[in-house]
Design a protein around this motif. Structure first.
Motif, mmCIF file in Angstrom:
data_model
loop_
_atom_site.group_PDB
_atom_site.id
_atom_site.type_symbol
_atom_site.label_atom_id
_atom_site.label_comp_id
_atom_site.label_asym_id
_atom_site.label_seq_id
_atom_site.Cartn_x
_atom_site.Cartn_y
_atom_site.Cartn_z
ATOM 1 N N ARG A 51 0.811 -1.212 0.000
ATOM 2 C CA ARG A 51 0.000 0.000 0.000
ATOM 3 C C ARG A 51 0.849 1.268 0.000
ATOM 4 O O ARG A 51 1.875 1.342 0.662
ATOM 5 C CB ARG A 51 -0.929 -0.009 1.219
ATOM 6 N N LEU A 52 0.362 2.256 -0.738
ATOM 7 C CA LEU A 52 0.983 3.570 -0.749
ATOM 8 C C LEU A 52 0.262 4.433 0.280
ATOM 9 O O LEU A 52 -0.932 4.692 0.157
ATOM 10 C CB LEU A 52 0.875 4.210 -2.140
ATOM 11 N N LEU A 53 0.968 4.849 1.298
ATOM 12 C CA LEU A 53 0.360 5.610 2.385
ATOM 13 C C LEU A 53 0.310 7.099 2.050
ATOM 14 O O LEU A 53 1.036 7.595 1.184
ATOM 15 C CB LEU A 53 1.159 5.389 3.671
ATOM 16 N N GLU A 54 -0.552 7.804 2.774
ATOM 17 C CA GLU A 54 -0.701 9.234 2.531
ATOM 18 C C GLU A 54 0.573 10.004 2.838
ATOM 19 O O GLU A 54 0.811 11.072 2.264
ATOM 20 C CB GLU A 54 -1.866 9.782 3.367
ATOM 21 N N ASN A 55 1.383 9.486 3.743
ATOM 22 C CA ASN A 55 2.643 10.177 4.072
ATOM 23 C C ASN A 55 3.745 9.887 3.062
ATOM 24 O O ASN A 55 4.897 10.301 3.244
ATOM 25 C CB ASN A 55 3.108 9.814 5.477
ATOM 26 N N GLY A 56 3.411 9.153 1.997
ATOM 27 C CA GLY A 56 4.370 8.886 0.936
ATOM 28 C C GLY A 56 5.183 7.623 1.099
ATOM 29 O O GLY A 56 5.901 7.215 0.181
ATOM 30 N N ARG A 57 5.045 6.959 2.234
ATOM 31 C CA ARG A 57 5.809 5.733 2.457
ATOM 32 C C ARG A 57 4.994 4.518 2.026
ATOM 33 O O ARG A 57 3.799 4.613 1.736
ATOM 34 C CB ARG A 57 6.211 5.629 3.933
ATOM 35 N N LEU A 58 5.664 3.369 1.975
ATOM 36 C CA LEU A 58 4.981 2.119 1.654
ATOM 37 C C LEU A 58 4.504 1.462 2.944
ATOM 38 O O LEU A 58 5.268 1.350 3.914
ATOM 39 C CB LEU A 58 5.910 1.159 0.907
ATOM 40 N N GLY A 59 3.236 1.002 2.922
ATOM 41 C CA GLY A 59 2.660 0.372 4.098
ATOM 42 C C GLY A 59 2.576 -1.133 3.973
ATOM 43 O O GLY A 59 3.434 -1.781 3.371
#
Length: 579
Positions: free
Chosen positions: A423-431
């Motif tokens: 998943r692409l998180l809203e903070n720009g990192r990968l979840g």
């Protein structure tokens, strides 16, 4: 040393079977990051005090003890633009003048970081008229000194400050050749004060490459400023510690971004040469790290010299990599089984296959990472055929591409229900998503086979993805198989399962009446793609060899067919047509 690395790489490549399991570090450091940010904010309140400048005072250097050559070439066109009165960066343009540094506060954060890092000195160093380049560099720096010599949060941010110091050291002939002794004294004093501040904020950056920059800058300050052994000791210890966790055993970075390795090599070359210029004994870990990185960098390049587009690396992200590799003196053949960083390379005949067979990087290093597990790229000679879309810039012509290019669908791999494998998180990192991979590499009578499995869709859809790639020993036939298997196949009911094979813009594609797809290279070579277990179509795509330069291309899209309750599977082959 390089011979030893060659022997290790050769053994890994020729071993009949190798098996590697990778697990993603999913530690959540949100609390520690929050505390660290809070501490930094409190310290910055103190830095803003007028009294802080006095704390940075110390011995005034009268000269630098050396100036190592930057092995990475700049861009002469951008340097010439400065002569014309403009500073350019990733499509952004700002006019130069005495009030430039005031006006640049209205520029984008990225442009501000670029300008204040003085990276543009690298471009001025490439123009033919170096007398004119020195005049331009000194003039712009004279404009900067009244505003930048005292602490200001964005201008003195740890990474920006580190990059600025490095550029001032490596391009000292551009900024310190003046006969104006007052100006020279101001520049040298500023370098010393910024270096003292850097020693206090060494770790006030994101983990990974930014900390390589800060530790490198402090190490160079300790080597190139007189009587700065304390800075050298602190910087060298920090750099060794940072590299021990950032560069993995196979030479790949924990960020899984190949561009990071080129930048790391560039910085280590500067450190090595600064030690040499000073006549100081070079710590053994410097060249050992360079020797470890070299084979990995070579492994991630296609025949045309450009990088495979994985993990946020663009094809042209290795600009200057030939020069940096040469300067590093790192020998060693391309590593084929990068089991620690999670990449596989198969070279046969004129063909080359590079596969992402690893887990995403830990969250702290994933700001630029892509959800492209199990994707691959394929080239023949100097021509790329199957590629990934590549990273896009938010400042490019299509800002939305910056996020879309990170999705699984932008990679040559399998996608379930148009969902990302991580998943692409809203903070720009990968979840959450891919947390474990299993890769088995083996030699067989037909060539080399890699079987890779990941669990990116296990929690959401109850299945794992297994991809098998077999490249024939002569490189003319690539056989692939993609299947989903697991305990909860029912979750796939009604879900679309697709395979995407993004094509390089130089490849033309045509679907024949029998369903097969003909691919023709610019040099006139013809390859045939055929699939069993799905329907192949040709659709539009995009390709970015640079983050700000999307060009139209095509892709093969296979919509897999599921029969009853059987696991969905597609067997496909890409073979060169012999004349």
């Amino acid at each position: 040393m390089s011979a030893a690395f060659d022997q290790i790489a050769e053994y890994a490549a020729t071993a009949p079977t190798s098996r590697s399991t990778l697990r993603r570090d999913q530690s959540n450091h949100a609390v520690s990051r929050s505390l660290s940010n809070l501490g930094r904010i409190i310290r910055e309140w103190g830095y803003a005090s007028p009294l802080y400048t006095h704390r940075l005072k110390g011995r005034h250097p009268v000269q630098l003890l050396g100036s190592p050559d930057d092995p990475a070439p700049g861009n002469a066109t951008l340097g010439s633009a400065i002569f014309g009165g403009d500073m350019l960066f990733e499509g952004e343009q700002h006019a130069l003048g005495e009030d430039f540094w005031v006006r640049v506060e209205d520029a984008s954060p990225a442009f501000q970081r670029y300008a204040h890092s003085f990276h543009w000195l690298q471009d001025l160093a490439q123009v033919n008229d170096q007398i004119k380049a020195r005049d331009a560099a000194e003039t712009i720096l004279k404009w900067w000194l009244p505003l930048g010599e005292d602490w200001f949060r964005d201008v003195w941010a740890a990474e920006t400050l580190a990059r600025r110091i490095i550029n001032w050291f490596t391009h000292a002939p551009l900024i310190l050749s003046s006969s104006d002794l007052v100006y020279r004294s101001k520049v040298l004093t500023s370098i010393a004060q910024q270096s003292r501040h850097l020693s206090r904020v060494l770790n006030d950056t994101e983990e990974g490459l930014p900390r390589v920059y800060t530790a490198t800058a402090l190490t160079l300050a300790g080597l190139l400023l007189p009587a700065s052994d304390a800075l050298l000791n602190k910087g060298a210890r920090a750099l060794e510690r940072t590299l021990s966790s950032f560069i993995l055993a196979d030479g790949g970075p924990i960020s899984r971004n190949t561009s990071d390795t080129i930048r790391t090599m560039q910085l280590l070359v500067l450190v090595r040469d600064a030690y040499t210029d000073r006549g100081e004994e070079l710590p053994g870990w410097v060249q050992t790290t360079l020797d470890r990185i070299g084979p990995f960098v070579r492994a991630m390049r296609h025949g045309d010299g450009n990088f495979a587009q994985f993990g946020g690396t663009s094809a042209e992200g290795g600009h200057g990599s030939n020069a940096v590799l040469a300067a590093s003196e790192a020998k060693g053949k391309p590593i084929e089984n990068a089991a620690h960083s999670g990449f596989q390379r198969i070279e046969a005949g004129r063909s080359l296959l590079i596969m992402d067979a690893g887990t995403p990087p830990p969250s702290a290093y994933s700001a630029k990472a892509h959800a492209g597990t199990a994707a691959f790229e394929f080239s023949v000679g100097l021509e790329r055929m199957i590629v990934n879309v590549g990273p896009a810039s938010k400042r490019g012509p299509v800002p939305e591409l910056a996020e879309l290019a990170r999705t699984t669908a932008a990679h040559s791999t399998l996608i379930v229900a148009d969902r990302n494998s991580s998943r692409l998180l809203e903070n720009g990192r990968l979840g959450a998503g891919v947390s474990e991979t299993l890769t088995i590499r083996e030699k067989n009578e037909d060539g080399t086979r890699v079987r890779h499995t990941h669990n990116g869709y296990l929690k959401r859809f109850g299945v794992k993805h297994e991809r098998t790639l077999n490249l024939s020993s002569d490189g003319t036939r690539l056989i692939g198989s993609d299947k989903l298997f697991g305990p909860k196949l029912k979750k796939l009911q009604g879900k679309e399962i697709t395979l995407r094979f993004h094509l390089h813009p130089n490849i033309s594609a045509l679907k024949a009446s029998d369903g097969r797809i003909t691919l023709e290279t610019r040099s006139g070579k013809t390859w045939i793609f055929d699939v069993d277990g799905g329907e192949a179509e040709i659709e539009d795509s995009l390709y970015l060899s640079r983050p700000d330069h999307p060009v139209p291309s095509r892709q093969i899209v296979v919509r897999m067919v599921r029969e009853g309750n059987e696991p969905p599977i597609a067997n496909w082959v890409l073979s060169e047509m012999s004349l």
